[in-house]
Design a protein around this motif. Sequence first.
Motif: not given
Lengths: 483, 247
Positions: B24-26, B28-30, B166, B192, B194, B196-197
């Motif tokens: 999971v990168k900075k 990103e929303i998974h 995170l 949220y 950019k 953050k994740a």
Amino acid sequence: METQEALTEALEDSQDYKYGFVTDIETETFAKGLDENVIRALSKKKDEPQFMLDFRLKAYEKWLTMKEPEWHNVKYPKIDYQNISYYSAPKKKKTLESLDEVDPELLRTFEKLGIPLDEQKRLSNVAVDAVFDSVSVATTHRKKLMEVGVIFCSISEAVHEFPELVEQYLGTVVPVGDNFYAALNSAVFTDGSFVYIPPGTRCPMELSTYFRINTEETGQFERTLIICAEDSHVSYLEGCTAPQFDSNQLHAAVVELVTLDNAEIKYSTVQNWYAGDKETGKGGVYNFVTKRGKCVGDNSKISWTQVETGSSITWKYPSCILQGDNSVGEFYSVALTNGHMQADTGTKMIHIGKNTRSSIISKGISADKSSNTYRGQVKVGKNASGARNYSQCDSMLVGDKCSAHTFPYIESSNSTMQVEHEASTSKISEEQLFYFEQRGISRENAITAVINGFCKDVFKQLPMEFAVEAQKLLALKLEDSVG
Amino acid sequence: MLEIKDLHAGSEGNEILKGISLSVKKGEIHAIMGPNGSGKSTLAKVLSGHPAYKITSGEILFEGKDLQGVSAEDRALNGIFMGYQYPVEVPGVNNAEFLRMAYNARLVKQGKEELDPMDFDDLLQSKMDMLGMEVKYKERNLNDGFSGGEKKKNETLQMALLEPKLAILDETDSGLDIDALRVVADGVNKLYTKDKALILITHYQRLLDYIKPDYVHVLSKGCIIKSGEKGLALELEAQGYDWLTKV
């Protein structure tokens, strides 16, 4: 030398019970056993007037006919009352002119306990009576209190200096034959505190007694008598600790409070006697105490606040006899048990006068393998029209090997009374603590927050600095028990 | 930001996660989806450091540092936040005081001075205004007697205050009616940014109507069996999980 002392202190602090040390001091102790001769010898030793000897002998006679109570929810091996020494006192000169004459070892003991007695260090707004084993060793601020007519001294001194007050009130709230332990105390008590607040006086500072048991096989039987005359007020605090021994020490105290018209006594206790070994349950103090207040006058008020965190067994029911019309009785209690501790504690509110009111807030916390019982009685007499009581008894369980019990008794002979009772049981859980931790709050702070939240209604009754102490004490005791 | 490598973990000797890898990168929303019992909540607990769950092999790196042996408290202080599926009730502890404890713990960690109750109240009020929350959230005790929706709003408030790097939101949509869901999702979207994740754990697709993921992963029996972009969630919604789990 200094390093050695610091090291010793650090070691003590790291232990579960940091008051578990013994002071090596020369004492004068009676041979074990109890009979009439022991009582006569004790009374003579203390050079008491005849009425005191009569009081003791009457109590002893009653005691011989009484049986140790068995109705309580605690278990312990039978106590051999002939295997206890009934008098132990630090050896000292006949009369002490000033604190300089108190054995320095004793002063150091109290300092270690956080109770400085010497002139420079004493607490400025709290007067302290320090009781070591059975004898009062020092009372601070006496002169200053005397200026406003407040008498605060050991009960032994009161017997000599104010015999008429002692004779008039001693045993009027807790009669000599009231119960087994009270009868024993009345026969053999050696010291304790005495307070008299004259009419129309608000005691200018907190009064406090600090009890310390030191000798292994001595029973501690103190007697406290507090009288608040018309329109007077006092706040009183009691603290207790004892060394760690493998054997059990007996502590059977009696406290009597009397309020006349419009008077108010606020009595707070932080009890931290040694509770025995946490794993094996060996040792610890048997705390069998009778505490009772009598609101003799109209519109008077007696308020008990207790934070009970020690003793292997606690048997104690601070009570109020509400005799004067419109008098008020209050009981606020936090009782914590952990390790193998057993507590059976609560209160009695006896409504006699008209429009008398009482409230009971009891918070029991049980952890480890301990057992915690609340036992309360509300009794309303036939003349007590308009009497009201509110009771709230909450229990918190920590872990799944402990137990909590609640026995509320209500007895009424008057149909106009109003009684409300609420009770709850909750659990401090691993999930609660994890929730705090996941928000970055340490486990220690989490436990403190949850316990303080649970005990809030009681803690706010304590004088500020003692409330902080009490909070820390509970957190410390529970740290290993949660999870 | 977060690197999970062949993670095996479980509790009381039961292995529940059986080799999960995820990056999971900075920014990103998974979304992690999957049927009940697939190990979704276990993953959230393992990431947040729940003491009952142990890593048996593999590793979790957060900002390059191995989390093995790092306490839940330290993970939180370093910026990992978990939004609970069932936030626990703590009677007697005032919500505002709890929030201040959490906030101050972070300040102390950063070597800053704690906020006093007055200053903290101003900050708290501004966050509550932003999320449109009523004053009752300050006065009540921590989650005590809160409805499902109120609890989730309170979780969102905590996230707003703590500003985690995170955030792992475990079944944030469960127990919410559609209005409450919208409020919570709006809150999360506001928070949220950019840098953050976000990891959303959810059984249903509907949360993803409100919070748009960049990637969707399907978890089944402790393994990620499929990963894709947000279209995958719609496929799952239409066809259920069966077509993936049947081999």
